[in-house]
Write a protein that holds these residues in place. Structure first.
Motif, PDB file in Angstrom:
ATOM      1  N   ARG A 121      39.090  16.725  -2.214  1.00 60.68           N
ATOM      2  CA  ARG A 121      37.958  15.808  -2.402  1.00 60.68           C
ATOM      3  C   ARG A 121      36.636  16.563  -2.312  1.00 60.68           C
ATOM      4  N   GLN A 122      36.532  17.478  -1.355  1.00 59.57           N
ATOM      5  CA  GLN A 122      35.306  18.255  -1.183  1.00 59.57           C
ATOM      6  C   GLN A 122      35.056  19.143  -2.404  1.00 59.57           C
ATOM      7  N   GLU A 125      33.791  16.969  -5.231  1.00 59.39           N
ATOM      8  CA  GLU A 125      32.402  16.569  -5.009  1.00 59.39           C
ATOM      9  C   GLU A 125      31.456  17.742  -5.229  1.00 59.39           C
ATOM     10  N   ARG A 128      31.130  18.303  -8.925  1.00 64.15           N
ATOM     11  CA  ARG A 128      30.332  17.243  -9.538  1.00 64.15           C
ATOM     12  C   ARG A 128      28.837  17.488  -9.299  1.00 64.15           C
ATOM     13  N   GLU A 129      28.485  18.014  -8.139  1.00 59.05           N
ATOM     14  CA  GLU A 129      27.087  18.229  -7.788  1.00 59.05           C
ATOM     15  C   GLU A 129      26.523  19.521  -8.358  1.00 59.05           C
TER      16      GLU A 129
END
Length: 133
Positions: A121-122, A125, A128-129
């Protein structure tokens, strides 16, 4: 068009590869969870067998010890010997029960799987950033 496939076909192909990648990742995580569950089950069975055997041996040993104390003090202080033996055994049992409860509250089930999913998940994320090139 020089290529034989249009934008819709390319999008469909990319979607299929993405879905296949997601399924492979999910399968890997599921296999990790299954391996952890099997290890935890084996550990629990071994723990229960050892605990049962040690409990039987401890009970027999404590019974013999209490009997020895009572026999030693039979002529002089038999009631005190019985009371003290019972108090020591009950106190020890309560302490061990409290330690067992504290140990049982530890969360070890699927610890590695949950850590790996949090890492996944990290990474998603972070990806995505991150700015696109």
């Amino acid at each position: 068009m020089a290529s034989g496939e249009g934008p819709v076909q390319r999008l469909f192909g990319i979607s299929k590869r993405l879905l296949a990648s997601l399924l492979a990742t999910g399968e890997t995580r599921l296999r990790l969870a299954v391996v952890e569950l099997e290890e935890e089950r084996a550990r629990l069975v071994t723990l229960l067998l050892l605990l049962g055997l040690s409990l039987v041996m401890l009970l027999l040993g404590l019974g013999m010890l209490a009997l020895l104390v009572v026999v030693l003090f039979w002529e002089t202080h038999r009631l005190a010997a019985i009371i003290i033996s019972a108090a020591v055994l009950l106190g020890g049992g309560i302490v061990i029960a409290l330690l067992s409860l504290r140990l049982a509250r530890r969360h070890t089930l699927l610890k590695d799987t949950l850590a790996q999913l949090a890492l996944d998940r990290q990474l998603i994320e972070d990806h995505r950033e991150s700015p696109r090139h």
